[in-house]
Write a protein that holds these residues in place. Structure first.
Motif, mmCIF file in Angstrom:
data_model
loop_
_atom_site.group_PDB
_atom_site.id
_atom_site.type_symbol
_atom_site.label_atom_id
_atom_site.label_comp_id
_atom_site.label_asym_id
_atom_site.label_seq_id
_atom_site.Cartn_x
_atom_site.Cartn_y
_atom_site.Cartn_z
ATOM 1 N N GLN A 87 12.391 27.888 -11.913
ATOM 2 C CA GLN A 87 13.607 27.947 -12.721
ATOM 3 C C GLN A 87 14.145 29.374 -12.830
ATOM 4 O OE1 GLN A 87 11.498 25.783 -16.071
ATOM 5 N NE2 GLN A 87 13.503 24.840 -16.265
ATOM 6 N N ILE A 88 13.409 30.326 -12.265
ATOM 7 C CA ILE A 88 13.766 31.738 -12.390
ATOM 8 C C ILE A 88 13.987 32.342 -11.006
ATOM 9 C CG2 ILE A 88 12.984 34.006 -13.200
ATOM 10 C CD1 ILE A 88 11.171 32.548 -15.194
ATOM 11 N N ARG A 89 15.014 33.164 -10.889
ATOM 12 C CA ARG A 89 15.202 33.925 -9.656
ATOM 13 C C ARG A 89 15.770 35.295 -10.007
ATOM 14 N NH1 ARG A 89 20.482 34.179 -7.652
ATOM 15 N NH2 ARG A 89 21.976 32.776 -8.665
ATOM 16 N N TYR A 90 15.652 36.233 -9.066
ATOM 17 C CA TYR A 90 16.114 37.596 -9.273
ATOM 18 C C TYR A 90 17.123 37.991 -8.201
ATOM 19 C CZ TYR A 90 11.964 38.104 -12.255
ATOM 20 O OH TYR A 90 11.018 37.959 -13.231
ATOM 21 N N ARG A 91 18.036 38.880 -8.577
ATOM 22 C CA ARG A 91 18.924 39.508 -7.599
ATOM 23 C C ARG A 91 18.834 41.018 -7.781
ATOM 24 N NH1 ARG A 91 24.127 41.534 -7.387
ATOM 25 N NH2 ARG A 91 24.790 40.731 -9.431
ATOM 26 N N MET A 92 18.397 41.706 -6.731
ATOM 27 C CA MET A 92 18.277 43.151 -6.806
ATOM 28 C C MET A 92 19.659 43.799 -6.782
ATOM 29 S SD MET A 92 16.108 45.755 -4.378
ATOM 30 C CE MET A 92 17.429 46.033 -3.180
ATOM 31 N N ILE A 93 19.863 44.759 -7.661
ATOM 32 C CA ILE A 93 21.103 45.519 -7.696
ATOM 33 C C ILE A 93 20.918 46.852 -6.991
ATOM 34 C CG2 ILE A 93 22.809 46.611 -9.201
ATOM 35 C CD1 ILE A 93 22.067 44.513 -11.327
ATOM 36 N N SER A 94 19.772 47.495 -7.204
ATOM 37 C CA SER A 94 19.513 48.782 -6.557
ATOM 38 C C SER A 94 18.012 49.019 -6.468
ATOM 39 C CB SER A 94 20.182 49.928 -7.331
ATOM 40 O OG SER A 94 19.591 50.064 -8.616
ATOM 41 N N LEU A 95 17.617 49.868 -5.486
ATOM 42 C CA LEU A 95 16.228 50.291 -5.325
ATOM 43 C C LEU A 95 16.238 51.645 -4.638
ATOM 44 C CD1 LEU A 95 13.100 49.881 -5.235
ATOM 45 C CD2 LEU A 95 13.453 48.685 -3.051
ATOM 46 N N HIS A 96 15.642 52.662 -5.260
ATOM 47 C CA HIS A 96 15.595 53.983 -4.632
ATOM 48 C C HIS A 96 14.434 54.793 -5.187
ATOM 49 C CE1 HIS A 96 18.046 54.519 -8.298
ATOM 50 N NE2 HIS A 96 17.495 55.724 -8.350
ATOM 51 N N LYS A 97 14.070 55.837 -4.441
ATOM 52 C CA LYS A 97 13.053 56.778 -4.894
ATOM 53 C C LYS A 97 13.728 57.929 -5.631
ATOM 54 C CE LYS A 97 9.854 56.102 -0.998
ATOM 55 N NZ LYS A 97 9.200 56.794 0.154
ATOM 56 N N LYS A 98 13.022 58.487 -6.589
ATOM 57 C CA LYS A 98 13.541 59.645 -7.312
ATOM 58 C C LYS A 98 12.380 60.455 -7.873
ATOM 59 C CE LYS A 98 15.001 59.172 -11.519
ATOM 60 N NZ LYS A 98 15.770 58.832 -12.737
ATOM 61 N N ARG A 99 12.664 61.718 -8.193
ATOM 62 C CA ARG A 99 11.682 62.558 -8.852
ATOM 63 C C ARG A 99 11.537 62.100 -10.308
ATOM 64 N NH1 ARG A 99 8.764 65.398 -5.016
ATOM 65 N NH2 ARG A 99 10.188 66.489 -3.578
ATOM 66 N N PRO A 100 10.334 62.142 -10.850
ATOM 67 C CA PRO A 100 10.149 61.691 -12.238
ATOM 68 C C PRO A 100 10.628 62.727 -13.243
ATOM 69 C CG PRO A 100 8.079 62.495 -11.353
ATOM 70 C CD PRO A 100 9.064 62.543 -10.212
ATOM 71 N N ASP A 101 11.258 62.276 -14.324
ATOM 72 C CA ASP A 101 11.556 63.199 -15.411
ATOM 73 C C ASP A 101 10.281 63.408 -16.223
ATOM 74 O OD1 ASP A 101 11.233 60.895 -16.952
ATOM 75 O OD2 ASP A 101 13.371 60.660 -17.373
ATOM 76 N N ARG A 102 10.378 64.207 -17.275
ATOM 77 C CA ARG A 102 9.185 64.555 -18.037
ATOM 78 C C ARG A 102 8.523 63.312 -18.642
ATOM 79 N NH1 ARG A 102 7.289 69.294 -19.888
ATOM 80 N NH2 ARG A 102 9.203 70.339 -19.258
ATOM 81 N N ALA A 103 9.347 62.373 -19.125
ATOM 82 C CA ALA A 103 8.793 61.155 -19.725
ATOM 83 C C ALA A 103 8.017 60.341 -18.694
ATOM 84 C CB ALA A 103 9.904 60.318 -20.340
ATOM 85 N N ALA A 104 8.594 60.189 -17.486
ATOM 86 C CA ALA A 104 7.923 59.426 -16.430
ATOM 87 C C ALA A 104 6.636 60.114 -15.984
ATOM 88 C CB ALA A 104 8.859 59.247 -15.242
ATOM 89 N N GLN A 105 6.649 61.455 -15.938
ATOM 90 C CA GLN A 105 5.428 62.191 -15.600
ATOM 91 C C GLN A 105 4.323 61.883 -16.610
ATOM 92 O OE1 GLN A 105 6.164 66.467 -14.915
ATOM 93 N NE2 GLN A 105 8.283 65.922 -14.441
ATOM 94 N N GLN A 106 4.700 61.850 -17.881
ATOM 95 C CA GLN A 106 3.734 61.589 -18.940
ATOM 96 C C GLN A 106 3.212 60.160 -18.853
ATOM 97 O OE1 GLN A 106 2.596 63.812 -21.112
ATOM 98 N NE2 GLN A 106 1.287 62.385 -22.225
#
Length: 239
Positions: A87-106
């Motif tokens: 009953q569930i499906r997904y549609r991707m809007i975007s996908l990319h690599k990026k450098r982590p900000d400080r919060a993501a590093q933590q």
């Protein structure tokens, strides 16, 4: 509250109110329909919901039996987890690599030279868009993340790599839908929604995903043992 939802909640309440041991079953559909003053189809929909969350099972020719094992355990279900995967499906809007900000590093325990995946996707339930999700995952742990994985279950993708999921940490708060979110979800700007922040944790403590989700059709039910210790703690702190 819709009739089906009321019947579901009330039956669930009555199931947990009864503490007598032994196998038990619910009254027949016809009797329940008369007691609640609704159609048998409404009763059937409510019973199907209870089946989907594992509280009862319907045995052809025997009736609707209460799952005693489920009744003895805490229960949490919401408008997504009660749905079957078909009953569930997904549609991707975007996908990319990026450098982590400080919060993501933590959060991920990585340095500023590492990379994270960031993707956004729409989740459809019964072919209607209900969630907009923006998620991050560490590239080092998931170097092959792709559209195929994003448009399916991320948890199944993680488990398919032989990793073990330990916990999900989830926070909820009420929000209003922005103009950009409304255009993707097909609703009006300012519509009420739930903002859900998820953090998935592997055995060993590594965070494998952080997600921010806007859900325009969210509901959640908890059935948990009453916590006497928590009440005492709050009273002692003057709450």
């Amino acid at each position: 509250m819709k009739k089906k939802e009321f019947v579901t909640q009330d039956l669930l309440s009555k199931i947990y109110q009864q503490t007598a041991p032994g196998a038990r079953k619910l009254p027949p559909e016809r009797q329940l329909a008369a007691e609640y003053g609704v159609s048998r189809s409404t009763i059937r929909e409510a019973l199907e919901k209870l089946v989907s969350i594992g509280v009862v099972r319907i045995v052809q020719g025997s009736g609707t039996w209460i799952n005693e094992q489920a009744r003895a355990s805490p229960l949490v279900y919401n408008s997504i987890t009660e749905k079957r995967f078909d009953q569930i499906r997904y549609r991707m809007i975007s996908l990319h690599k990026k450098r982590p900000d400080r919060a993501a590093q933590q959060i991920f325990g990585i340095d500023e030279e590492s990379f994270i995946w960031q993707f956004s996707r729409l989740r459809y339930v019964d072919d209607a868009p209900v969630q907009l999700e923006i998620s991050s995952m560490p590239v080092a742990t998931f170097p092959d993340l792709n559209q195929h994985a994003v448009e399916r279950s991320i948890q199944q993708y993680v488990l398919g790599k032989g990793l073990a999921i330990s916990h999900m940490l989830t926070t909820y708060r009420a929000v209003s839908v922005s103009r950009e979110q409304a255009s993707l979800l097909g609703c009006r700007k300012g519509s009420p929604a739930m903002h859900i922040n998820n953090r998935g944790i592997l055995d060993g403590g590594e965070v494998f995903e952080v997600s921010d989700i806007i859900d325009i059709n969210y509901s959640c039910t908890y059935v948990i043992p009453y916590n006497h210790d928590n009440l005492a703690r709050r009273q002692n702190h003057g709450v």
